[in-house]
Enzyme design. Structure first.
Site, PDB file in Angstrom:
ATOM      1  N   GLU A   1      -0.349  -2.205  -9.698  1.00 39.34           N
ATOM      2  CA  GLU A   1      -0.276  -3.311  -8.726  1.00 39.34           C
ATOM      3  C   GLU A   1       1.088  -4.002  -8.805  1.00 39.34           C
ATOM      4  O   GLU A   1       1.703  -4.297  -7.789  1.00 39.34           O
ATOM      5  CB  GLU A   1      -1.398  -4.320  -8.973  1.00 39.34           C
TER       6      GLU A   1
ATOM      7  N   ASP B   1       3.862  -4.148  -5.813  1.00 37.83           N
ATOM      8  CA  ASP B   1       4.453  -5.427  -5.378  1.00 37.83           C
ATOM      9  C   ASP B   1       5.980  -5.361  -5.461  1.00 37.83           C
ATOM     10  O   ASP B   1       6.695  -5.802  -4.571  1.00 37.83           O
ATOM     11  CB  ASP B   1       3.962  -6.579  -6.284  1.00 37.83           C
TER      12      ASP B   1
ATOM     13  N   GLU C   1       0.838  -1.215   0.000  1.00 33.42           N
ATOM     14  CA  GLU C   1       0.000   0.000   0.000  1.00 33.42           C
ATOM     15  C   GLU C   1       0.866   1.256   0.000  1.00 33.42           C
ATOM     16  O   GLU C   1       0.577   2.226  -0.709  1.00 33.42           O
ATOM     17  CB  GLU C   1      -0.936   0.022   1.220  1.00 33.42           C
TER      18      GLU C   1
END
Ligand SMILES: [Zn+2]
Length: 450
Positions: free
Chosen positions: A379, A383, A301
């Site tokens: 995303e 990661d 996040e």
């Protein structure tokens, strides 16, 4: 000067049957989406997990996840047909002009108690939206009920009670009246006052609304639905605070939200102003992950924050809204469009916008592909960020647990995924992180009904 309205003026043509155009687009979209669903359904019938998950996920979890996804897909097919039929009926039976007349008589009835500055087409538009919203909420009740109390219930995810479900619906409706109507009224006034140069003013309004909403949502709106409890002192809190400090993340508060009140799906996110952020953890996430796994999810996040993903998404949204309103300027005075739908004496801007929404279906499909492409890119980047901070292993394990517990689809058809998924599927993420499958991760268990 180049003007879209002039370029597209040939579309203001009484020979165009706009009803058929809109029906064609709607049915075309349904056919396309169901073709994708069919492709995905074949993947959901597979009996063995994808190679990268073979060692981690038990056959039982995989079977249950496939079963859950197939059940959702079948339900999606039914709701899709239901929605298309609603639109077809709306067009075939001239529902829009009828509702417009109903809204008009309501305005007349209400006129003694309405403030004097309200009147005319804008007030009638707001009443029209109100009537339309009541009808659409009522029509969506069976879908929402079945989804929560039958489908999610069967797989043990539903934690909603009937009372909570009803109060959620009422609160959402009240919020849309209190927040939505003044904004809509203002937008319609802007169209009236600024004529053909409405785009710049509308863009300012949209941006102001977006930013305000992002600010007030966590402070005033979400607490209407959920309870926020500060995360208690302890190992997890210290670990998160230390990591946030190291990353210079302006963490002001750490909350646990009672997500389990409605559903056992788990999650984490952050909100707040640029200089003061709150991290919100679902109670379900904390309950099922180790400290290291939870911090890894938070590292992901914080990666979104470091890489300005929210700002990039906001820019993307502005570009999309700009395109949309620019095209709308070519339709806002298209008399043939209003006439086709029975609006021969008045051409309310709101109705024009509603119809334009249906006409722009093909463009919206394209935008959805682009949006998901960008979101998936983000995303992967988040990661990668967590990995660069040394969280590859716990992130992988955390994701496997999270997605197994949520019974998320573990495999996907490429085209289906490109259209529907804002997140890469689990095997794609594990491959990108470079996680080498080693062992069954203990205590992964799909939720049970008991
Ligand atoms: Zn993310």
């Amino acid at each position: 000067m180049f003007s879209l309205a002039e370029t597209f003026s040939f579309l203001d043509n009484p020979n165009i049957n706009w009803k058929n155009v809109i029906l064609g687009f709607t049915i075309g979209q349904a056919v396309f989406e169901n073709y994708l669903a069919y492709r995905q359904y074949q993947v959901l019938k597979r009996k063995t997990p994808p190679v990268s998950l073979k060692a981690e996920v038990t056959q039982e979890t995989f079977d249950k996840s496939q079963d859950y996804s197939r059940a959702k897909a079948r339900f999606g097919f039914v709701t899709d047909i239901y929605n298309v039929l609603q639109l077809v009926a709306t067009v075939k039976y001239d529902v829009l002009p009828k509702l417009w007349t109903v809204a008009g008589s309501l305005v007349q009835k209400a006129s003694p108690i309405l403030p004097s500055f309200l009147g005319g087409i804008i007030t009638q538009s707001l009443f029209f939206v109100g009537v339309q919203e009541v009808i659409s909420v009522v029509l969506s009740l069976p879908v929402s009920y079945y989804s929560n109390f039958v489908l999610e219930e069967k797989y043990g995810f539903n934690k909603l009670t009937l009372g909570l479900w009803i109060s959620d619906k009422l609160k959402s409706f009240a919020l849309s009246v209190v927040l939505g109507y003044p904004i809509l009224g203002l937008a319609l006034r802007i169209f009236d006052f600024t004529g053909d140069s409405f785009i710049a003013y509308i863009m300012i309004l949209v941006l102001a609304v977006q930013l305000t909403f992002m600010t007030i949502y966590p402070l005033f709106i979400q607490p209407l639905f959920n309870k926020f409890t500060p995360l208690q002192e302890g190992e997890l809190k210290t670990a998160i605070e230390n990591f946030a400090a190291k990353e210079k993340f302006p963490l002001s508060k750490l909350y646990v939200i009672d997500g389990s009140k409605r559903s056992s799906h788990s999650n984490a996110y952050f909100t707040g102003l640029p200089w003061s952020k709150q991290i919100v953890l679902y109670d379900t996430l904390i309950d099922h992950s180790t400290t290291e796994e939870t911090v890894a999810v938070i590292a992901h996040e914080i990666g979104h924050w470091k890489l300005s993903h929210l700002a990039k998404m906001l820019v993307f949204a502005q570009a999309q809204i700009f395109t949309s309103f620019s095209l709308f300027s070519a339709f806002i005075r298209n008399r043939s469009l209003y006439n086709s739908f029975g609006f021969t004496t008045v051409q309310p801007t709101y109705i024009g916008f509603l119809l334009f929404g249906h006409i722009s279906t093909p463009i919206n499909l394209g935008i959805q592909f682009l949006f998901n492409l960008l979101s998936r890119k983000h995303e992967y980047e988040a990661d990668e960020y967590a990995k660069s901070r040394g969280f590859a292993e716990p992130l992988a394990k955390g994701l496997i647990k999270l997605l197994s517990e949520n019974l998320s689809s573990m495999d996907a058809d490429g085209l289906y995924s490109a259209y529907h998924h804002s997140h890469p599927i689990l095997p794609e993420r594990l491959n990108a992180i470079g996680y080498i499958s080693k062992e069954k991760i203990a205590d992964i268990k799909p939720f049970k009904n008991d």
